[in-house]
Design an enzyme around this catalytic site. Structure first.
Site, short mmCIF file in Angstrom:
data_model
loop_
_atom_site.label_atom_id
_atom_site.label_comp_id
_atom_site.label_asym_id
_atom_site.label_seq_id
_atom_site.Cartn_x
_atom_site.Cartn_y
_atom_site.Cartn_z
N ASP A 115 -6.87 -6.30 3.19
CA ASP A 115 -6.90 -6.68 4.61
C ASP A 115 -8.03 -5.97 5.36
OD1 ASP A 115 -5.99 -4.17 5.62
OD2 ASP A 115 -3.93 -4.84 5.77
N HIS A 119 0.80 -1.22 0.00
CA HIS A 119 0.00 0.00 0.00
C HIS A 119 0.84 1.28 0.00
CE1 HIS A 119 -4.46 1.04 1.10
NE2 HIS A 119 -4.06 1.61 -0.02
N ASP A 171 -2.46 3.66 8.04
CA ASP A 171 -1.37 3.95 7.10
C ASP A 171 -1.01 5.43 7.09
OD1 ASP A 171 -1.47 1.28 6.54
OD2 ASP A 171 -2.26 1.49 4.51
N ASP A 211 -9.51 -0.06 4.70
CA ASP A 211 -8.31 -0.69 5.22
C ASP A 211 -8.53 -1.06 6.68
OD1 ASP A 211 -5.54 -1.29 5.81
OD2 ASP A 211 -4.90 0.22 4.36
N GLU A 260 -2.38 -5.19 -1.67
CA GLU A 260 -1.94 -6.12 -0.61
C GLU A 260 -2.46 -7.55 -0.77
OE1 GLU A 260 0.34 -5.51 1.69
OE2 GLU A 260 0.45 -3.32 1.93
N ASP A 266 -7.45 -1.77 0.43
CA ASP A 266 -6.52 -2.79 0.91
C ASP A 266 -7.34 -4.02 1.27
OD1 ASP A 266 -4.83 -4.41 2.55
OD2 ASP A 266 -3.65 -2.66 3.14
N HIS A 319 -5.99 -0.75 8.56
CA HIS A 319 -4.95 0.10 9.15
C HIS A 319 -5.06 1.52 8.61
CE1 HIS A 319 -3.51 -4.10 8.76
NE2 HIS A 319 -3.14 -3.91 10.01
N HIS A 343 4.78 1.12 3.90
CA HIS A 343 3.37 0.85 3.54
C HIS A 343 2.42 1.29 4.65
CE1 HIS A 343 2.60 -3.47 5.36
NE2 HIS A 343 3.29 -2.72 6.18
#
Length: 317
Positions: free
Chosen positions: A243, A114, A141, A137, A286, A241, A139, A154
């Site tokens: 995830d 990412h 980031d 996401d 990702e 992303d 996260h 990332h």
């Protein structure tokens, strides 16, 4: 497979609508092997043909090759790992995405890690300086050179895009054109302490999995779009992303976190953004085909393809 109908009228893309696939087999922003094979597997799974069947003109000229950009001598800058490699690749991606956007195409970037969004969003903002970003996401980031523990870039692209944190000369090409009120998150559930402080201090809107559980994904997406694009008149860059999805849905990714979006919740976000007619750029990031058994890899690649199709107009009926 869902219905193959591409129908929504775009506010920004000329007809016939064209998508340019930007394949970025790149893993320099994090340490795990294999994420650089994600875009290769997505294309091998038939994504270009699937988008053609949706009615898009598809341009795919092969994956970008970054070997000539790689530097053997790339020591950390402070905590930042592979800073020169990441910076130069992202700058190249920014130029490619920006050119596709200027050509009237929708850039679909396949990652890769990412950190690439530093390039993709920079490229989008070259053409659409008032664009907003929907970041899906687990996260945030948004670590800076000061707050990062791992040094993996990332986890930092948004801090560079927003101009938050200490300047790093290697990334001087990244212009802080993204404004905090033009960014919204959906799906957060693993946010570092320093990132929480950054989100609060800069008034950045974030809908975590708590809000998804509380309000439902339909209301969350509506609130997210109302915040970042209230009149539905601004261009949207959707950066997804995988995830963000629960590991039971997308297990083959580098930093899975349980308690994520369901299959349908993830796809609803993509469908709803497409329905605005404002989507001008898309990232699918990702997918890592080396981190799970073959069935899990196949499922994750398949969901990466179906998210892209949903964001580009595939419907259930």
């Amino acid at each position: 497979m869902a219905s193959r109908i591409e129908s929504s009228v775009s506010r920004f893309l000329p007809d016939p609508k064209s998508v340019a696939i930007v394949g970025c087999p790149f893993r320099g922003g994090q340490a795990k092997l294999g994420v650089d094979n994600g875009p290769i597997r997505l294309v091998e799974a038939g994504l270009p043909e699937q988008l053609t069947e949706l009615g898009w003109n598809v341009q795919f000229d092969g994956h970008h090759q970054f070997e000539e950009i790689a530097t053997e001598d790339d020591p950390p800058i402070g905590k930042l790992k592979n800073p020169r490699f990441v910076s130069r690749v992202c700058e190249a991606v920014a130029k490619a995405v920006g050119q596709h956007a200027k050509n009237g195409q929708l850039p679909l970037t396949l990652g890769g890690d990412h950190s690439l969004a530093m390039g993709t969003i920079s490229g989008t903002l070259q053409k659409y300086p008032d664009a907003c970003v929907v970041w899906v996401d687990a996260h945030a980031d948004i670590n800076t050179a000061e707050t990062t523990d791992s040094g993996n870039i990332h986890g930092m692209p948004l801090s560079f895009l927003l101009g938050i944190g200490p300047a790093v000369e290697e990334f001087a090409w990244v212009k802080p054109l993204l404004k905090p009120h033009r960014l919204v998150y959906i799906g957060l559930r693993d946010v570092d302490h320093g990132e929480r402080r950054i989100l609060r201090e800069h008034g950045i809107k974030a809908f975590s999995m708590h809000e998804v559980d509380k309000y439902g994904i339909g209301r969350v997406v509506e609130m997210a779009l109302d915040h970042v694009n209230p009149g539905r008149k601004l261009p949207i860059h959707l950066s997804f992303d995988v995830d963000a999805l629960d590991p039971s849905v997308a297990p083959s990714t580098g930093t899975p976190v349980r308690g994520g979006l369901t299959f349908r919740e993830g796809h609803y976000i993509c469908e709803a953004v497409y329905e605005t007619g404002c989507l001008v750029a898309l990232d699918i990031m990702e997918v890592n085909p080396s981190l799970a058994d073959s069935d899990s890899v196949k499922a994750t690649v398949a969901v990466g393809c179906s998210l892209a199709r949903a964001a580009l107009g595939e419907t259930l009926l």
